[in-house]
Design a protein around this motif. Structure first.
Motif, PDB file in Angstrom:
ATOM      1  N   ASP A   1       0.391  -0.555   0.234  1.00 55.09           N
ATOM      2  CA  ASP A   1       0.034  -0.209  -0.004  1.00 55.09           C
ATOM      3  C   ASP A   1       0.627   1.021   0.222  1.00 55.09           C
ATOM      4  OD1 ASP A   1      -2.587  -1.247  -0.062  1.00 55.09           O
ATOM      5  OD2 ASP A   1      -2.872  -1.443   2.200  1.00 55.09           O
ATOM      6  N   THR A   2       2.042   1.061   0.351  1.00 59.79           N
ATOM      7  CA  THR A   2       2.855   2.436   0.237  1.00 59.79           C
ATOM      8  C   THR A   2       3.735   2.991  -0.986  1.00 59.79           C
ATOM      9  OG1 THR A   2       4.530   1.074   1.252  1.00 59.79           O
ATOM     10  CG2 THR A   2       3.285   2.040   3.300  1.00 59.79           C
ATOM     11  N   LEU A   3       3.591   2.010  -1.786  1.00 58.04           N
ATOM     12  CA  LEU A   3       4.391   1.615  -2.949  1.00 58.04           C
ATOM     13  C   LEU A   3       3.757   2.905  -3.881  1.00 58.04           C
ATOM     14  CD1 LEU A   3       5.653  -2.017  -3.751  1.00 58.04           C
ATOM     15  CD2 LEU A   3       6.638  -0.007  -2.104  1.00 58.04           C
ATOM     16  N   ASN A   4       4.786   3.638  -4.974  1.00 58.05           N
ATOM     17  CA  ASN A   4       4.221   4.256  -6.028  1.00 58.05           C
ATOM     18  C   ASN A   4       4.574   3.162  -7.424  1.00 58.05           C
ATOM     19  OD1 ASN A   4       6.791   5.121  -6.269  1.00 58.05           O
ATOM     20  ND2 ASN A   4       6.210   6.220  -4.480  1.00 58.05           N
ATOM     21  N   ALA A   5       4.694   4.293  -8.480  1.00 57.81           N
ATOM     22  CA  ALA A   5       4.806   3.668  -9.726  1.00 57.81           C
ATOM     23  C   ALA A   5       5.837   4.112  -9.887  1.00 57.81           C
ATOM     24  CB  ALA A   5       3.938   4.544 -10.937  1.00 57.81           C
ATOM     25  N   SER A   6       7.234   4.417  -9.108  1.00 53.21           N
ATOM     26  CA  SER A   6       8.615   4.273  -9.690  1.00 53.21           C
ATOM     27  C   SER A   6       9.142   3.095  -9.385  1.00 53.21           C
ATOM     28  CB  SER A   6       9.118   4.850  -8.061  1.00 53.21           C
ATOM     29  OG  SER A   6       9.223   3.966  -7.691  1.00 53.21           O
ATOM     30  N   SER A   7      10.341   3.386 -10.880  1.00 56.43           N
ATOM     31  CA  SER A   7      10.988   1.939 -11.330  1.00 56.43           C
ATOM     32  C   SER A   7      11.355   1.119  -9.984  1.00 56.43           C
ATOM     33  CB  SER A   7      12.146   1.810 -11.858  1.00 56.43           C
ATOM     34  OG  SER A   7      11.874   2.981 -12.908  1.00 56.43           O
ATOM     35  N   PRO A   8      12.286   1.755  -8.688  1.00 56.28           N
ATOM     36  CA  PRO A   8      12.604   0.891  -7.316  1.00 56.28           C
ATOM     37  C   PRO A   8      11.902   0.227  -6.912  1.00 56.28           C
ATOM     38  CG  PRO A   8      13.274   2.728  -7.228  1.00 56.28           C
ATOM     39  CD  PRO A   8      12.569   3.072  -8.759  1.00 56.28           C
ATOM     40  N   ASP A   9      10.096   1.435  -6.379  1.00 55.43           N
ATOM     41  CA  ASP A   9       8.758   0.251  -6.358  1.00 55.43           C
ATOM     42  C   ASP A   9       7.977  -0.293  -7.117  1.00 55.43           C
ATOM     43  OD1 ASP A   9       9.203   2.222  -3.890  1.00 55.43           O
ATOM     44  OD2 ASP A   9       7.254   3.183  -3.992  1.00 55.43           O
ATOM     45  N   GLU A  10       8.305  -0.567  -8.590  1.00 58.74           N
ATOM     46  CA  GLU A  10       7.962  -1.482  -9.048  1.00 58.74           C
ATOM     47  C   GLU A  10       9.096  -3.317  -8.853  1.00 58.74           C
ATOM     48  OE1 GLU A  10       7.905  -3.012 -14.387  1.00 58.74           O
ATOM     49  OE2 GLU A  10       8.355  -0.664 -13.024  1.00 58.74           O
ATOM     50  N   LEU A  11       9.855  -2.733  -8.659  1.00 63.78           N
ATOM     51  CA  LEU A  11      10.475  -3.694  -8.154  1.00 63.78           C
ATOM     52  C   LEU A  11       9.985  -4.171  -6.929  1.00 63.78           C
ATOM     53  CD1 LEU A  11      12.506  -5.965  -8.681  1.00 63.78           C
ATOM     54  CD2 LEU A  11      14.778  -4.441  -7.610  1.00 63.78           C
ATOM     55  N   LYS A  12       9.716  -3.879  -5.894  1.00 70.43           N
ATOM     56  CA  LYS A  12       9.764  -4.352  -4.744  1.00 70.43           C
ATOM     57  C   LYS A  12       7.986  -4.644  -4.728  1.00 70.43           C
ATOM     58  CE  LYS A  12      11.920  -0.389  -2.304  1.00 70.43           C
ATOM     59  NZ  LYS A  12      11.140   0.513  -1.160  1.00 70.43           N
ATOM     60  N   ARG A  13       7.108  -4.059  -5.489  1.00 68.03           N
ATOM     61  CA  ARG A  13       5.935  -4.545  -5.761  1.00 68.03           C
ATOM     62  C   ARG A  13       6.298  -5.982  -6.383  1.00 68.03           C
ATOM     63  NH1 ARG A  13       4.231  -1.054  -8.530  1.00 68.03           N
ATOM     64  NH2 ARG A  13       3.292  -0.034  -6.534  1.00 68.03           N
ATOM     65  N   LEU A  14       7.212  -6.414  -6.921  1.00 67.22           N
ATOM     66  CA  LEU A  14       7.677  -7.594  -8.217  1.00 67.22           C
ATOM     67  C   LEU A  14       7.819  -8.645  -6.913  1.00 67.22           C
ATOM     68  CD1 LEU A  14       8.762  -6.836 -11.154  1.00 67.22           C
ATOM     69  CD2 LEU A  14       6.209  -7.771 -10.330  1.00 67.22           C
ATOM     70  N   LEU A  15       8.483  -8.341  -5.653  1.00 70.18           N
ATOM     71  CA  LEU A  15       9.135  -9.131  -5.133  1.00 70.18           C
ATOM     72  C   LEU A  15       8.617  -9.475  -3.722  1.00 70.18           C
ATOM     73  CD1 LEU A  15      12.237  -7.396  -4.944  1.00 70.18           C
ATOM     74  CD2 LEU A  15      12.043  -9.747  -5.379  1.00 70.18           C
ATOM     75  N   LEU A  16       6.998  -9.107  -3.559  1.00 75.29           N
ATOM     76  CA  LEU A  16       6.605  -8.734  -2.897  1.00 75.29           C
ATOM     77  C   LEU A  16       5.163  -9.932  -2.960  1.00 75.29           C
ATOM     78  CD1 LEU A  16       5.830  -5.182  -1.159  1.00 75.29           C
ATOM     79  CD2 LEU A  16       6.602  -7.699   0.168  1.00 75.29           C
ATOM     80  N   ASN A  17       5.475  -9.315  -4.739  1.00 75.47           N
ATOM     81  CA  ASN A  17       3.969 -10.389  -5.080  1.00 75.47           C
ATOM     82  C   ASN A  17       4.487 -11.641  -5.905  1.00 75.47           C
ATOM     83  OD1 ASN A  17       1.372  -8.452  -4.775  1.00 75.47           O
ATOM     84  ND2 ASN A  17       2.397  -7.330  -6.509  1.00 75.47           N
TER      85      ASN A  17
END
Length: 208
Positions: free
Chosen positions: A91-107
């Motif tokens: 929920d704290t992630l945005n559309a930035s490239s680092p956050d995109e990678l974090k989202r993939l890792l969390l998922n």
């Protein structure tokens, strides 16, 4: 499972040519006096990384060693997160490239449903191919380990399905066997009744 993942992630950088890196978070009891006095981290080829930032919120996709170490720590945290914590992170992630990678890792966490992990695995491999090394190698190895777990789980599910089918077939055969035995018993009883009638008829004839 979480301990296995934690140990695996801690060893990932060994194949990224970072074998000589010291642990990021060391207490004075875990290091000698020289290490405490000098918090720099020695890497391959004599390179030295100093003043690495422990804030995992500020990591980016650059190739420097501190950044890769920060991602290593981020990977190590994922298996320790509860589902509530994982969702909070998302929920704290945005559309930035680092956050995109974090989202993939969390998922792609190993505790998630299989299909969700499979869907994100493809995207994670694609993302790893675009990252500079050693970060790209780190993410690729993490994704590869995830892939092996997924394949193992798929094989296990296939074996379970086959076993269930065999159990179902066995029950069907047992049911047919019971029905066949009932028919045999009925025929045997009829045959016995006919034999009794025939025997009684013969006895009546002889008595006359």
């Amino acid at each position: 499972m979480r301990k296995v993942w934690y140990l695996f992630v801690l060893g990932l950088l060994c194949s990224c040519q970072l074998q000589d890196l010291k642990p990021i978070h060391q207490s004075p009891t875990q290091t000698d006096d020289a290490s405490v006095a000098n918090s720099s981290i020695a890497a391959d080829g004599g390179r030295t990384v100093t003043n690495c930032d422990d804030d995992l919120n500020d990591i980016d996709l650059s190739a420097n060693l501190c950044n890769t170490i920060a991602w290593q720590n981020y990977l190590a945290e994922i298996p320790t997160l509860s589902e509530e914590q994982r969702i909070q992170r998302l929920d704290t992630l945005n559309a930035s490239s680092p956050d995109e990678l974090k989202r993939l890792l969390l998922n792609t966490a190993p505790t998630l449903p299989l299909q969700q992990r499979i869907d994100n695995q493809i995207l994670l491999f694609d993302k790893a191919s675009t990252l500079p090394n050693p970060l790209g190698n780190l993410i690729f190895m993490y994704a590869s380990q995830n892939q092996r777990l997924i394949e193992q789980e798929l094989k296990t599910r296939q074996l379970v399905t086959q076993n269930q089918q065999q159990q179902k077939q066995l029950k069907q055969l047992q049911s047919k066997l019971v029905q066949t035995q009932k028919k045999i018993d009925a025929l045997t009883e009829i045959e016995q009744q006919l034999n009794d009638v025939e025997s009684n008829t013969q006895e009546g004839t002889e008595s006359e």
